[in-house]
Design a protein around this motif. Sequence first.
Motif, PDB file in Angstrom:
ATOM      1  N   ILE A  27       2.096   6.233  -7.255  1.00  0.00           N
ATOM      2  CA  ILE A  27       1.060   7.162  -7.738  1.00  0.00           C
ATOM      3  C   ILE A  27       1.487   8.603  -7.481  1.00  0.00           C
ATOM      4  N   PHE A  28       2.031   8.869  -6.294  1.00  0.00           N
ATOM      5  CA  PHE A  28       2.475  10.230  -5.954  1.00  0.00           C
ATOM      6  C   PHE A  28       3.588  10.693  -6.883  1.00  0.00           C
ATOM      7  N   SER A  29       4.592   9.853  -7.118  1.00  0.00           N
ATOM      8  CA  SER A  29       5.721  10.282  -7.957  1.00  0.00           C
ATOM      9  C   SER A  29       5.293  10.504  -9.409  1.00  0.00           C
ATOM     10  N   CYS A  30       4.451   9.639  -9.935  1.00  0.00           N
ATOM     11  CA  CYS A  30       3.966   9.825 -11.314  1.00  0.00           C
ATOM     12  C   CYS A  30       3.107  11.084 -11.418  1.00  0.00           C
ATOM     13  N   THR A  31       2.300  11.335 -10.406  1.00  0.00           N
ATOM     14  CA  THR A  31       1.476  12.545 -10.390  1.00  0.00           C
ATOM     15  C   THR A  31       2.360  13.787 -10.366  1.00  0.00           C
ATOM     16  N   MET A  32       3.414  13.761  -9.565  1.00  0.00           N
ATOM     17  CA  MET A  32       4.317  14.912  -9.485  1.00  0.00           C
ATOM     18  C   MET A  32       5.035  15.156 -10.813  1.00  0.00           C
ATOM     19  N   ILE A  33       5.440  14.094 -11.486  1.00  0.00           N
ATOM     20  CA  ILE A  33       6.064  14.245 -12.799  1.00  0.00           C
ATOM     21  C   ILE A  33       5.089  14.905 -13.769  1.00  0.00           C
ATOM     22  N   GLY A  34       3.841  14.463 -13.744  1.00  0.00           N
ATOM     23  CA  GLY A  34       2.815  15.075 -14.594  1.00  0.00           C
ATOM     24  C   GLY A  34       2.602  16.539 -14.264  1.00  0.00           C
ATOM     25  N   LEU A  35       2.603  16.881 -12.976  1.00  0.00           N
ATOM     26  CA  LEU A  35       2.415  18.281 -12.563  1.00  0.00           C
ATOM     27  C   LEU A  35       3.605  19.151 -12.961  1.00  0.00           C
ATOM     28  N   ILE A  36       4.808  18.599 -12.895  1.00  0.00           N
ATOM     29  CA  ILE A  36       5.998  19.352 -13.306  1.00  0.00           C
ATOM     30  C   ILE A  36       5.938  19.655 -14.806  1.00  0.00           C
ATOM     31  N   MET A  37       5.564  18.658 -15.586  1.00  0.00           N
ATOM     32  CA  MET A  37       5.450  18.869 -17.030  1.00  0.00           C
ATOM     33  C   MET A  37       4.330  19.869 -17.351  1.00  0.00           C
ATOM     34  N   ALA A  38       3.234  19.786 -16.635  1.00  0.00           N
ATOM     35  CA  ALA A  38       2.130  20.727 -16.843  1.00  0.00           C
ATOM     36  C   ALA A  38       2.560  22.140 -16.442  1.00  0.00           C
ATOM     37  N   GLY A  39       3.406  22.246 -15.421  1.00  0.00           N
ATOM     38  CA  GLY A  39       3.890  23.546 -14.966  1.00  0.00           C
ATOM     39  C   GLY A  39       4.687  24.277 -16.031  1.00  0.00           C
ATOM     40  N   TYR A  40       5.446  23.535 -16.842  1.00  0.00           N
ATOM     41  CA  TYR A  40       6.185  24.160 -17.939  1.00  0.00           C
ATOM     42  C   TYR A  40       5.212  24.858 -18.889  1.00  0.00           C
ATOM     43  N   TYR A  41       4.155  24.154 -19.257  1.00  0.00           N
ATOM     44  CA  TYR A  41       3.177  24.739 -20.179  1.00  0.00           C
ATOM     45  C   TYR A  41       2.428  25.906 -19.536  1.00  0.00           C
ATOM     46  N   GLN A  42       2.291  25.873 -18.224  1.00  0.00           N
ATOM     47  CA  GLN A  42       1.583  26.933 -17.522  1.00  0.00           C
ATOM     48  C   GLN A  42       2.441  28.200 -17.404  1.00  0.00           C
ATOM     49  N   HIS A  43       3.741  28.053 -17.196  1.00  0.00           N
ATOM     50  CA  HIS A  43       4.605  29.208 -16.935  1.00  0.00           C
ATOM     51  C   HIS A  43       5.205  29.846 -18.195  1.00  0.00           C
ATOM     52  N   ARG A  44       5.258  29.132 -19.300  1.00  0.00           N
ATOM     53  CA  ARG A  44       5.870  29.672 -20.521  1.00  0.00           C
ATOM     54  C   ARG A  44       5.163  30.923 -21.041  1.00  0.00           C
ATOM     55  N   PRO A  45       3.815  30.964 -21.159  1.00  0.00           N
ATOM     56  CA  PRO A  45       3.179  32.204 -21.648  1.00  0.00           C
ATOM     57  C   PRO A  45       3.464  33.404 -20.742  1.00  0.00           C
TER      58      PRO A  45
ATOM     59  N   LEU B  19       0.826  -1.207   0.000  1.00  0.00           N
ATOM     60  CA  LEU B  19       0.000   0.000   0.000  1.00  0.00           C
ATOM     61  C   LEU B  19       0.866   1.266   0.000  1.00  0.00           C
ATOM     62  N   VAL B  20       1.900   1.261   0.801  1.00  0.00           N
ATOM     63  CA  VAL B  20       2.814   2.413   0.851  1.00  0.00           C
ATOM     64  C   VAL B  20       3.554   2.550  -0.473  1.00  0.00           C
ATOM     65  N   GLY B  21       4.015   1.429  -1.017  1.00  0.00           N
ATOM     66  CA  GLY B  21       4.695   1.451  -2.312  1.00  0.00           C
ATOM     67  C   GLY B  21       3.784   1.957  -3.420  1.00  0.00           C
TER      68      GLY B  21
END
Length: 172
Positions: free
Chosen positions: A11-29, A4-6
């Motif tokens: 899930i947390f690490s994959c979600t964070m990777i997705g959020l980091i990639m989304a952040g690039y698209y959010q901050h560029r404009p 369960l912890v694993g």
Amino acid sequence: MLKLVGSALVIFSCTMIGLIMAGYYQHRPKALRNFQTALSMLETEIDYGQSPLPEALNNVSKRCDPTISMFLRKVRQLLLSMEGYTASEAWEISLNEFKSQIPLNDSDFEILTSFGKYLGSSDKEDQIRNLKLTLSQLKQQENLAVEEKNKNEKLWKYLGVLTGLTLVLLLY
């Protein structure tokens, strides 16, 4: 319990990777708008204030976004150093130094690099024309960045979460 912890960590690490990639698209404009604002102020300083370039860079750096401000201060510092950098060299060195801190892509940096090549090397009218051309190119890039943001930001957020869930399901 360990599974369960694993699973939660995956899930947390994959979600964070997705959020980091989304952040690039959010901050560029926003970064492109900040550069446009700074270059517009620089145009005003050169055209109406008739300030020398180091003074104009200093005046603009006091009124713009903190990251752009640090970039402009670095250009000014290199110009005023006793190492004999031209405005073009100072701009390019500073741009390369701040490349990792500003969320722009290669075509954005290419536009800014080409602007820097003509910075301080011609008369006031040519400088103004070069600034206007660069501003229009950055505006086009901003429009493209907004389109990419609308298209890819949610995609990366969902992709991160769903990838994590898929990995958890595959591991069980």
